[in-house]
Design a protein around this motif. Structure first.
Motif, PDB file in Angstrom:
ATOM      1  N   THR A  23       1.491  35.740  -9.232  1.00  0.00           N
ATOM      2  CA  THR A  23       1.645  36.924 -10.072  1.00  0.00           C
ATOM      3  C   THR A  23       0.562  37.960  -9.794  1.00  0.00           C
ATOM      4  O   THR A  23      -0.505  37.642  -9.256  1.00  0.00           O
ATOM      5  CB  THR A  23       1.592  36.546 -11.559  1.00  0.00           C
ATOM      6  N   SER A  24       0.852  39.187 -10.174  1.00  0.00           N
ATOM      7  CA  SER A  24      -0.133  40.260 -10.077  1.00  0.00           C
ATOM      8  C   SER A  24       0.266  41.389 -11.013  1.00  0.00           C
ATOM      9  O   SER A  24       1.413  41.445 -11.471  1.00  0.00           O
ATOM     10  CB  SER A  24      -0.230  40.779  -8.635  1.00  0.00           C
ATOM     11  N   GLY A  25      -0.681  42.258 -11.311  1.00  0.00           N
ATOM     12  CA  GLY A  25      -0.369  43.451 -12.081  1.00  0.00           C
ATOM     13  C   GLY A  25      -0.522  43.323 -13.576  1.00  0.00           C
ATOM     14  O   GLY A  25      -0.196  44.269 -14.316  1.00  0.00           O
ATOM     15  N   PHE A  26      -0.989  42.186 -14.049  1.00  0.00           N
ATOM     16  CA  PHE A  26      -1.220  42.023 -15.482  1.00  0.00           C
ATOM     17  C   PHE A  26      -2.301  40.958 -15.670  1.00  0.00           C
ATOM     18  O   PHE A  26      -2.721  40.299 -14.712  1.00  0.00           O
ATOM     19  CB  PHE A  26       0.068  41.632 -16.209  1.00  0.00           C
ATOM     20  N   THR A  27      -2.741  40.795 -16.903  1.00  0.00           N
ATOM     21  CA  THR A  27      -3.800  39.830 -17.207  1.00  0.00           C
ATOM     22  C   THR A  27      -3.186  38.442 -17.336  1.00  0.00           C
ATOM     23  O   THR A  27      -2.722  38.042 -18.414  1.00  0.00           O
ATOM     24  CB  THR A  27      -4.533  40.222 -18.490  1.00  0.00           C
ATOM     25  N   PHE A  28      -3.178  37.722 -16.229  1.00  0.00           N
ATOM     26  CA  PHE A  28      -2.480  36.435 -16.172  1.00  0.00           C
ATOM     27  C   PHE A  28      -3.025  35.457 -17.197  1.00  0.00           C
ATOM     28  O   PHE A  28      -2.265  34.800 -17.913  1.00  0.00           O
ATOM     29  CB  PHE A  28      -2.608  35.852 -14.767  1.00  0.00           C
ATOM     30  N   ARG A  29      -4.348  35.351 -17.295  1.00  0.00           N
ATOM     31  CA  ARG A  29      -4.926  34.332 -18.168  1.00  0.00           C
ATOM     32  C   ARG A  29      -4.584  34.551 -19.632  1.00  0.00           C
ATOM     33  O   ARG A  29      -4.639  33.612 -20.433  1.00  0.00           O
ATOM     34  CB  ARG A  29      -6.431  34.248 -17.997  1.00  0.00           C
ATOM     35  N   GLY A  30      -4.203  35.769 -19.969  1.00  0.00           N
ATOM     36  CA  GLY A  30      -3.844  36.081 -21.350  1.00  0.00           C
ATOM     37  C   GLY A  30      -2.354  36.061 -21.621  1.00  0.00           C
ATOM     38  O   GLY A  30      -1.916  36.464 -22.708  1.00  0.00           O
ATOM     39  N   SER A  31      -1.566  35.590 -20.655  1.00  0.00           N
ATOM     40  CA  SER A  31      -0.108  35.683 -20.761  1.00  0.00           C
ATOM     41  C   SER A  31       0.546  34.316 -20.775  1.00  0.00           C
ATOM     42  O   SER A  31       0.205  33.440 -19.984  1.00  0.00           O
ATOM     43  CB  SER A  31       0.457  36.490 -19.582  1.00  0.00           C
ATOM     44  N   THR A  32       1.513  34.155 -21.666  1.00  0.00           N
ATOM     45  CA  THR A  32       2.358  32.971 -21.675  1.00  0.00           C
ATOM     46  C   THR A  32       3.337  33.069 -20.511  1.00  0.00           C
ATOM     47  O   THR A  32       3.892  34.139 -20.243  1.00  0.00           O
ATOM     48  CB  THR A  32       3.123  32.890 -23.007  1.00  0.00           C
ATOM     49  N   MET A  33       3.541  31.955 -19.823  1.00  0.00           N
ATOM     50  CA  MET A  33       4.428  31.937 -18.659  1.00  0.00           C
ATOM     51  C   MET A  33       5.571  30.945 -18.895  1.00  0.00           C
ATOM     52  O   MET A  33       5.371  29.889 -19.513  1.00  0.00           O
ATOM     53  CB  MET A  33       3.663  31.541 -17.409  1.00  0.00           C
ATOM     54  N   ARG A  34       6.732  31.284 -18.376  1.00  0.00           N
ATOM     55  CA  ARG A  34       7.925  30.456 -18.557  1.00  0.00           C
ATOM     56  C   ARG A  34       8.641  30.250 -17.228  1.00  0.00           C
ATOM     57  O   ARG A  34       8.555  31.102 -16.343  1.00  0.00           O
ATOM     58  CB  ARG A  34       8.896  31.125 -19.537  1.00  0.00           C
ATOM     59  N   TRP A  35       9.332  29.135 -17.117  1.00  0.00           N
ATOM     60  CA  TRP A  35      10.284  28.895 -16.031  1.00  0.00           C
ATOM     61  C   TRP A  35      11.686  28.815 -16.642  1.00  0.00           C
ATOM     62  O   TRP A  35      11.876  28.190 -17.699  1.00  0.00           O
ATOM     63  CB  TRP A  35       9.987  27.610 -15.287  1.00  0.00           C
ATOM     64  N   TYR A  36      12.626  29.436 -15.951  1.00  0.00           N
ATOM     65  CA  TYR A  36      14.041  29.372 -16.292  1.00  0.00           C
ATOM     66  C   TYR A  36      14.795  28.925 -15.045  1.00  0.00           C
ATOM     67  O   TYR A  36      14.255  28.965 -13.932  1.00  0.00           O
ATOM     68  CB  TYR A  36      14.582  30.751 -16.704  1.00  0.00           C
ATOM     69  N   ARG A  37      16.049  28.552 -15.222  1.00  0.00           N
ATOM     70  CA  ARG A  37      16.905  28.262 -14.075  1.00  0.00           C
ATOM     71  C   ARG A  37      18.334  28.709 -14.391  1.00  0.00           C
ATOM     72  O   ARG A  37      18.733  28.796 -15.556  1.00  0.00           O
ATOM     73  CB  ARG A  37      16.872  26.784 -13.716  1.00  0.00           C
ATOM     74  N   GLN A  38      19.074  28.943 -13.321  1.00  0.00           N
ATOM     75  CA  GLN A  38      20.472  29.347 -13.465  1.00  0.00           C
ATOM     76  C   GLN A  38      21.304  28.610 -12.439  1.00  0.00           C
ATOM     77  O   GLN A  38      21.118  28.809 -11.231  1.00  0.00           O
ATOM     78  CB  GLN A  38      20.634  30.854 -13.305  1.00  0.00           C
ATOM     79  N   ALA A  39      22.180  27.757 -12.938  1.00  0.00           N
ATOM     80  CA  ALA A  39      23.097  27.026 -12.069  1.00  0.00           C
ATOM     81  C   ALA A  39      24.307  27.909 -11.770  1.00  0.00           C
ATOM     82  O   ALA A  39      24.622  28.834 -12.534  1.00  0.00           O
ATOM     83  CB  ALA A  39      23.541  25.737 -12.748  1.00  0.00           C
ATOM     84  N   PRO A  40      24.995  27.635 -10.667  1.00  0.00           N
ATOM     85  CA  PRO A  40      26.170  28.437 -10.314  1.00  0.00           C
ATOM     86  C   PRO A  40      27.186  28.463 -11.448  1.00  0.00           C
ATOM     87  O   PRO A  40      27.566  27.413 -11.969  1.00  0.00           O
ATOM     88  CB  PRO A  40      26.716  27.717  -9.078  1.00  0.00           C
ATOM     89  N   GLY A  41      27.612  29.659 -11.836  1.00  0.00           N
ATOM     90  CA  GLY A  41      28.626  29.804 -12.862  1.00  0.00           C
ATOM     91  C   GLY A  41      28.152  29.566 -14.277  1.00  0.00           C
ATOM     92  O   GLY A  41      28.959  29.536 -15.211  1.00  0.00           O
ATOM     93  N   LYS A  42      26.842  29.402 -14.464  1.00  0.00           N
ATOM     94  CA  LYS A  42      26.316  29.118 -15.804  1.00  0.00           C
ATOM     95  C   LYS A  42      25.297  30.179 -16.201  1.00  0.00           C
ATOM     96  O   LYS A  42      24.789  30.925 -15.360  1.00  0.00           O
ATOM     97  CB  LYS A  42      25.675  27.726 -15.841  1.00  0.00           C
ATOM     98  N   VAL A  43      25.010  30.224 -17.503  1.00  0.00           N
ATOM     99  CA  VAL A  43      24.009  31.192 -17.968  1.00  0.00           C
ATOM    100  C   VAL A  43      22.614  30.665 -17.634  1.00  0.00           C
ATOM    101  O   VAL A  43      22.407  29.467 -17.447  1.00  0.00           O
ATOM    102  CB  VAL A  43      24.139  31.430 -19.483  1.00  0.00           C
TER     103      VAL A  43
END
Length: 115
Positions: A23-43
């Motif tokens: 990441t870049s362009g923001f204060t990383f240490r002060g930010s909550t981070m998330r992972w998402y995923r998207q399977a074919p044909g799904k939200v």
């Protein structure tokens, strides 16, 4: 704000992968981070979250006990260690953060679990 995922690959069931999100362009240490995923044909679905100080983590039930989210504040990078992978883990994986009330996403990295 930039988020760049990497580490996706084709892997056999039961295998492991580690995804990275630089990441870049923001204060990383002060930010909550998330992972998402998207399977074919799904939200797109939420996978894991890591908070700031203390690094508290929470996981979707579908990945609990198999995936681990972590962060390196010195490198402005968040990781997703994925073990015991299953075919249903196949999809494009995205990292996400919110900065000044705006959502930011990377371009995603493809994970395919297949024999």
């Amino acid at each position: 704000v930039q988020l760049v995922e990497s580490g996706g690959a084709l892997v056999q069931p039961g295998g492991s992968l580690r995804l990275s999100c630089a990441t870049s362009g923001f204060t990383f240490r002060g930010s909550t981070m998330r992972w998402y995923r998207q399977a074919p044909g799904k939200v797109r679905e939420w996978v894991a979250i890591i908070y700031t100080a203390g690094g508290t983590t929470t996981y979707a039930d579908s990945v609990k006990g198999r995936f681990t989210i972590s962060r390196d504040n010195a490198k402005n990078t968040v990781y997703l260690q994925m073990n015991s992978l299953k075919p249903e883990d196949t999809g494009v994986y995205y990292c996400n953060t919110v900065v000044a009330a705006s959502d930011y996403w990377g371009q995603g990295t493809q994970v395919t679990v297949s024999s």
